[in-house]
Design a protein around this motif. Structure first.
Motif, short mmCIF file in Angstrom:
data_model
loop_
_atom_site.label_atom_id
_atom_site.label_comp_id
_atom_site.label_asym_id
_atom_site.label_seq_id
_atom_site.Cartn_x
_atom_site.Cartn_y
_atom_site.Cartn_z
N GLU A 177 0.84 -1.32 0.12
CA GLU A 177 -0.36 -0.20 -0.07
C GLU A 177 0.64 1.52 -0.43
N VAL A 178 0.36 2.44 -0.86
CA VAL A 178 0.81 3.78 -0.56
C VAL A 178 -0.22 4.58 -0.11
N VAL A 179 -0.14 5.49 0.69
CA VAL A 179 -1.01 7.12 0.24
C VAL A 179 -0.56 7.64 -0.14
N CYS A 180 -1.18 7.87 -1.15
CA CYS A 180 -1.52 9.44 -2.11
C CYS A 180 -2.06 10.62 -1.55
N GLN A 181 -1.69 11.83 -2.09
CA GLN A 181 -3.03 12.55 -2.19
C GLN A 181 -3.81 12.64 -2.62
N TYR A 191 1.34 1.16 -11.31
CA TYR A 191 2.39 0.32 -12.38
C TYR A 191 2.87 -0.90 -11.55
N GLN A 192 2.71 -1.09 -10.39
CA GLN A 192 4.00 -2.09 -9.30
C GLN A 192 2.51 -3.10 -8.49
N GLY A 193 2.14 -2.73 -9.58
CA GLY A 193 0.53 -3.86 -8.70
C GLY A 193 0.79 -3.80 -7.01
N ALA A 194 0.91 -2.22 -6.32
CA ALA A 194 0.41 -2.03 -4.96
C ALA A 194 -1.02 -1.18 -5.14
N VAL A 195 -1.19 -1.24 -4.29
CA VAL A 195 -3.01 -0.32 -3.75
C VAL A 195 -2.35 1.38 -3.24
N PRO A 196 -3.21 1.85 -3.99
CA PRO A 196 -2.91 3.83 -3.56
C PRO A 196 -4.46 3.31 -1.83
N VAL A 197 -3.63 4.76 -1.02
CA VAL A 197 -4.57 4.60 0.20
C VAL A 197 -4.28 6.16 -0.32
N PHE A 198 -5.71 6.92 -0.52
CA PHE A 198 -6.11 8.41 -0.55
C PHE A 198 -6.60 8.50 0.44
N VAL A 199 -6.07 10.36 0.36
CA VAL A 199 -6.13 11.11 1.54
C VAL A 199 -6.28 12.24 1.40
N GLY A 239 -2.87 -4.42 9.80
CA GLY A 239 -1.67 -5.13 9.71
C GLY A 239 -1.30 -4.73 8.49
N LYS A 240 -0.88 -3.09 7.69
CA LYS A 240 -0.70 -3.24 6.69
C LYS A 240 0.15 -1.38 7.11
N LYS A 241 1.78 -1.76 6.59
CA LYS A 241 2.32 -0.69 7.05
C LYS A 241 2.66 -0.18 5.63
N PRO A 242 1.61 1.46 5.41
CA PRO A 242 2.27 1.61 4.00
C PRO A 242 3.60 1.85 3.09
N GLY A 259 8.69 6.15 10.46
CA GLY A 259 9.60 5.42 10.02
C GLY A 259 8.95 5.29 7.75
N ILE A 260 8.32 5.46 7.20
CA ILE A 260 7.86 6.15 6.16
C ILE A 260 8.76 6.95 5.36
N PRO A 261 9.30 5.66 3.97
CA PRO A 261 9.83 6.94 3.04
C PRO A 261 9.00 8.16 1.74
N LEU A 262 8.73 9.15 1.79
CA LEU A 262 8.02 10.26 1.98
C LEU A 262 8.93 10.61 0.04
N ILE A 263 7.77 10.79 -0.86
CA ILE A 263 8.22 10.87 -1.87
C ILE A 263 7.53 12.20 -2.71
N GLU A 264 8.57 12.57 -2.21
CA GLU A 264 7.59 14.31 -3.28
C GLU A 264 6.53 14.62 -4.97
N ASP A 265 6.21 15.17 -5.28
CA ASP A 265 5.64 14.83 -6.43
C ASP A 265 5.75 16.14 -6.75
N ALA A 266 6.73 16.82 -6.94
CA ALA A 266 7.32 18.61 -7.46
C ALA A 266 6.57 18.94 -8.95
N ALA A 267 5.88 17.78 -9.98
CA ALA A 267 5.75 17.89 -10.87
C ALA A 267 5.52 19.61 -11.49
#
Ligand SMILES: *Cc1c(COP(=O)(O)O)cnc(C)c1O
Length: 379
Positions: free
Chosen positions: A77-81, A94-102, A127-130, A156-164
């Protein structure tokens, strides 16, 4: 019919062709070469903060590689705006992962720190750590980075900044795209500067950059024949596109100033009009490139909707556009988890992006001004 006024169109600086000529003269018409290295250096020195930059074929590709580098895989799971362009979320799939929207907060329209915390806590309780958090600096407005970074660190979750959309924006004096474990930039045709199409991954070590470049050039092992121990991608930027980028970097500061002047133009026009809010910096900590100027209007106060304004612009052949439709409301992400209330949804219902190009002429601005004056004076 009047000439079309675009929301945001490419604006060349003048020396782009020189760099392309250099590439042709040296026959560097390939996905590597001196312009690629030069463009990466230009971005690195612009961003400061000791970053290493990999020039890629798109911002989407950059985000995909960032997720791979954070170890995101099938079933994660990946948390996403939620309110953002779909390219912020697609690479998660693409990675077969699931977005969790905020949901967003009302000051910057970006990820709400409270709902981020709520989302992480609830996923942990299930039981799922993003595996990562994707935060976006929408329309160039920096997100609440202090709060969001401290939550990412706490769990302890890495942050990816979408600065597009935020090249040239800063938060507390530091460039957007340099805060997270990775940052991504886009040079698509409608962005503040363009390479006709392209993107970049912002890294904090040479090793991370080397790995991204390796994956972006088909993951070829060190051998005389073609040997592969990883799945590779064809994501590197070409030397021709990078040539355009080098020319564009020479005018980036001017482009930021011109976009910010467009924001001031709208603030001036709409000053004192009840029921309208122009997206503006909440405090001196925030410096937005104002890639797009955006407003929200209150249909109850005005008795008219943002769609009425969009159609009034269209009648004069002027392009404007509703804010990004939140991802949790998109058919393609129908069954994904969502945390928050209705801030993003209300922004979408009542928000409009206005013509924001750095190349609008005085005549074009007069046309925009006339439509706005007519629309808001009829209240
Ligand atoms: C443009 C954009 C992207 C994708 O960039 P491309 O270079 O078009 O792939 C990602 N996220 C946001 C918020 C964008 O605006």
């Amino acid at each position: 019919m009047n000439e079309k006024i675009w929301l945001s169109s490419p604006h060349m600086g003048g020396s782009e062709l020189k760099y392309i000529h250099d590439a042709f003269d040296a026959n560097w018409v390939a996905p590597l070469g001196p312009n690629v290295n030069g463009f990466e250096k230009d971005i690195e020195s612009f961003l400061g903060a000791d970053v290493k930059v990999a020039a890629l074929s798109s911002g989407t590709a950059a985000l995909h590689l960032a997720l791979i580098a954070c170890g995101v895989g099938y079933g994660d799971e990946v948390v996403c705006q939620s309110i953002t362009f779909s390219a912020s979320a697609n690479p998660i799939a693409y990675q077969g992962a699931v977005p969790v929207f905020v949901d967003s907060e009302c000051d910057t329209w970006n990820m709400c720190p409270n709902h981020l915390r709520e989302a992480i806590r609830d996923r942990l309780s299930k039981g799922k750590k993003p595996k990562a958090i994707v935060v976006v600096h929408l329309y160039g407005m920096p997100a609440k980075m202090d709060e969001i970074l401290s939550i990412a660190e706490e769990f302890g979750i890495p942050l990816i900044e979408d600065a597009a959309e935020a090249l040239g924006s800063t938060y507390k004096g530091r460039a957007c795209g340099t805060f997270g474990r990775f940052g991504i930039l886009s040079f698509n045709g409608n962005k503040i500067i363009t390479t006709s199409g392209g993107g970049a991954l912002v890294c904090h070590s040479e090793a991370d950059k080397d790995k991204a470049v390796f994956l972006s050039t088909q993951a070829r092992d060190d051998a005389p024949h073609y040997q592969h121990s990883h799945i590779g991608y064809n994501y590197r930027m070409s030397n021709i596109c990078a040539g355009i980028g080098r020319g564009q970097m020479e005018v980036l500061v001017e482009r930021v100033a011109a976009r910010r002047a467009m924001h001031d133009f709208y603030v001036g026009l709409l000053k004192g009009v009840a029921g309208v809010q122009v997206l503006s910096e909440p405090s001196a900590d925030y410096f937005s490139n104002h890639w797009l100027s955006a407003i929200v209007i209150d249909p109850v106060v005005l008795g008219k909707t943002r769609e009425d304004l969009r159609l009034a612009f269209l009648e004069d052949n002027i392009e404007s556009r509703p804010l990004w439709k939140p991802m949790h409301l998109q058919p393609v992400f129908e069954d994904t988890p969502y945390y928050g209330k209705s801030v993003a949804e209300t922004l979408f219902n009542n928000g409009l992006c206005l013509p924001s190009g750095s190349n609008l002429t005085e005549e074009e601005k007069d046309r925009v001004k006339r439509i706005i004056a007519e629309f808001f004076s009829q209240v």
